[in-house]
Design an enzyme around this catalytic site. Structure first.
Site, short mmCIF file in Angstrom:
data_model
loop_
_atom_site.label_atom_id
_atom_site.label_comp_id
_atom_site.label_asym_id
_atom_site.label_seq_id
_atom_site.Cartn_x
_atom_site.Cartn_y
_atom_site.Cartn_z
N VAL A 107 0.76 -1.17 -0.04
CA VAL A 107 0.06 0.09 0.03
C VAL A 107 0.97 1.24 0.06
CG1 VAL A 107 -1.57 1.46 1.47
CG2 VAL A 107 -2.07 -0.95 1.01
N THR A 139 -5.46 -0.27 7.28
CA THR A 139 -6.51 -0.59 7.73
C THR A 139 -6.67 -0.61 9.32
OG1 THR A 139 -6.88 -1.38 5.52
CG2 THR A 139 -8.49 -2.27 7.42
N GLU A 197 -4.26 -5.65 -5.00
CA GLU A 197 -2.98 -5.91 -5.57
C GLU A 197 -3.28 -6.57 -6.94
OE1 GLU A 197 -1.09 -8.38 -2.64
OE2 GLU A 197 -1.52 -6.94 -0.96
N PHE A 240 -17.55 -10.16 -7.74
CA PHE A 240 -17.19 -10.99 -6.84
C PHE A 240 -18.20 -12.21 -6.59
CE2 PHE A 240 -13.74 -9.60 -4.08
CZ PHE A 240 -13.40 -8.68 -4.74
N LEU A 241 -18.77 -12.47 -7.66
CA LEU A 241 -19.64 -13.89 -7.71
C LEU A 241 -18.75 -14.94 -8.59
CD1 LEU A 241 -23.24 -12.29 -8.27
CD2 LEU A 241 -22.18 -13.18 -6.16
N CYS A 250 -5.74 -9.21 3.17
CA CYS A 250 -6.87 -8.15 3.64
C CYS A 250 -8.17 -8.77 4.16
CB CYS A 250 -7.35 -7.10 2.38
SG CYS A 250 -5.74 -5.89 2.30
N ARG A 263 0.27 -14.24 1.16
CA ARG A 263 -0.29 -14.23 2.60
C ARG A 263 -1.73 -14.82 2.62
NH1 ARG A 263 1.11 -8.21 4.38
NH2 ARG A 263 0.84 -7.67 2.23
#
Ligand code: NAD
Length: 431
Positions: free
Chosen positions: A11, A121, A153, A250-251, A261, A328
């Site tokens: 970030v 965040t 990212e 996002f489906l 995140c 990650r």
């Protein structure tokens, strides 16, 4: 305007370089001396498309520099952005040690008015914590603001330069004016600005990531329903997503969400609610569904490839998503862990993430490319949908492998086509 960006990770580095592109003078500070030395010698320590050019351009123009000298960075800046990591503690709450350390350093070194902006965040209340540290230890004037970051990212530079919105949370007009000035190039191209108080801005970030995670877990549950009922999740997702109230993004079903995140921010949102005496049930369920989704991939592999002990798996993709070297919380690594638990031998390949993976798992076998990875394997697991894995030469793969078996955790290939070519194929939610 002089800006100090503290924390030069995914970030901070992208934000620092892009703010320099907006014409600001940016000093990026990190406590990791190797990272700073690499950046000073022209090497970009992370894989992020387009970032190298932005950095080089702004360094040449004299607007961007890198240092470990936080004191100098603080003294020279009007706005100080905190972009350090906020990793999860074992109980799910975010560890604010780094944020606190930076706030203490700012209090110690500030030499006049500063606006201190959290880009990391952070849970609600962090702005107040920073304010208390500054007030207790410094006699100078300051403002505290929250400016959460929404970049992804893999497309971080273009996300930063063309965001859906900019969120600015602050308690005073001076800080708001400074942040509006910093982001004025985006204001000019009519990016919506949400200007609010610090606590609401902090919560916007968790609410956004929480909602996206809900969407992913929801479609993963629908994928399981499709498998049980003989339906095709792609058709179901399309049929849902064309409804503008739902939206198609996002489906996409898969092996669960990972990365630095979503797992951390959903855990933090649940913890934040708990601290406030509330049970955030949808988020709690989303986390449970994600864990279940990750762990059910091994069942899928077993169903397609048979007992796994002694078999060789070729795993394509290690990063948590394509176009990044970030591993990650990568679902690919969860799958590898499960494969090894069942006694399978794992060969893996990733176009960018192998150095990071090697540092964490030096004992894995790493291949040169997808075909080298497949050589001698009993089955192939497509774990991350990098573009190079989208059009593999299936005949060549078949000639290298011991069996034509593919478990496609990202639904890159067409089940009917693969079966026609003689493959045993399993996707996610493809009835
Ligand atoms: P990162 O781990 O890649 O980078 C953090 C950097 O901060 C490291 O280089 C570390 O050395 C440095 N650092 C830690 N303490 C320091 C100190 N006291 N002084 C100077 N440097 C210090 O983390 P990241 O992925 O860039 O994430 C940073 C924050 O942004 C997190 O809160 C994260 O949740 C949030 N965020 C991340 C993304 C993303 O896609 N990665 C997107 C939006 C928001």
């Amino acid at each position: 305007m002089n800006i100090c960006m503290v924390g030069t990770g995914y970030v901070g580095l992208v934000t620092g370089a892009c703010l320099a592109d907006f014409g600001m003078n940016v000093v990026c500070v990190d406590k990791d001396a190797d990272k700073i030395a690499a950046l000073q010698s022209g090497h970009v320590p992370i894989y992020e498309p387009g970032l190298e050019e932005v950095i080089a351009r702004n360094e040449r123009a004299g607007r961007l520099s890198f240092t470990t000298d936080l004191k100098r960075g603080i003294e020279d800046a009007l706005a100080i952005f905190i972009a350090v990591g906020t990793p999860p503690k074992p109980d799910g709450s975010p560890d604010l040690t780094f944020v606190r350390q930076v706030a203490e350093a700012i209090a110690e070194h500030m030499n006049g008015y500063k606006v201190v902006v959290t880009k990391s965040t952070v849970p609600t209340g962090t702005g107040r914590m920073i304010e208390q540290i500054l007030r207790a230890r410094s006699r100078h004037e300051f403002s505290v603001a929250s400016n959460p970051e929404f970049l992804r990212e893999g497309s971080a530079v273009s996300d930063f330069l063309r965001p859906d919105r900019v969120v600015i949370g602050a308690g005073d007009a001076r800080a708001i004016e400074i942040l509006k000035e910093i982001y004025s190039p985006l204001y000019l191209v009519e990016t919506p600005f949400v200007i609010t108080d610090v606590t609401s801005a902090e919560l916007i970030k968790y609410a956004s990531n929480g909602f996206l995670a809900v969407k992913i877990s929801f479609i993963n549950e629908i994928a399981k329903m499709c498998e049980l009922m003989g339906a095709d999740v792609h058709d179901v997702a399309r049929g849902m997503g064309l409804d503008k109230r739902i939206g198609g993004k996002f489906l996409h079903p898969g092996p669960g969400f990972g990365g630095s995140c979503f797992p951390k921010d959903t855990a933090a949102a649940a913890d934040l609610a708990r601290q406030a005496g509330y049970n955030f049930e949808i988020i709690e369920a989303t986390i449970r569904v994600n864990e279940k989704t990750k762990r059910r991939m091994i069942e899928k592999i077993r169903a397609a490839a048979g007992p796994l002990a002694g078999k060789t798996a070729a795993v394509l993709g290690l990063s948590f998503k394509p176009e990044t070297d970030d591993i990650r919380e990568s679902p690919a690594l969860a799958v590898i862990e499960d494969l090894r638990k069942e006694g399978a031998r794992v060969r893996a390949f990733d176009p960018a993430a192998m150095p990071n993976a090697r540092a964490l798992h030096p004992d894995l076998e790493y291949a040169k490319d997808a075909y080298d990875c497949a050589a001698g394997a009993d089955f192939l697991v497509l774990a991350t949908e990098w573009n190079v894995f989208r059009k593999l030469d299936l005949d060549r793969l078949a000639s290298l492998m011991r069996s034509r078996t593919m478990i496609d955790l990202r639904n890159v290939y067409e089940p009917a086509e693969l079966r026609r070519l003689g493959w045993t194929y399993a996707g996610v939610g493809r009835g």
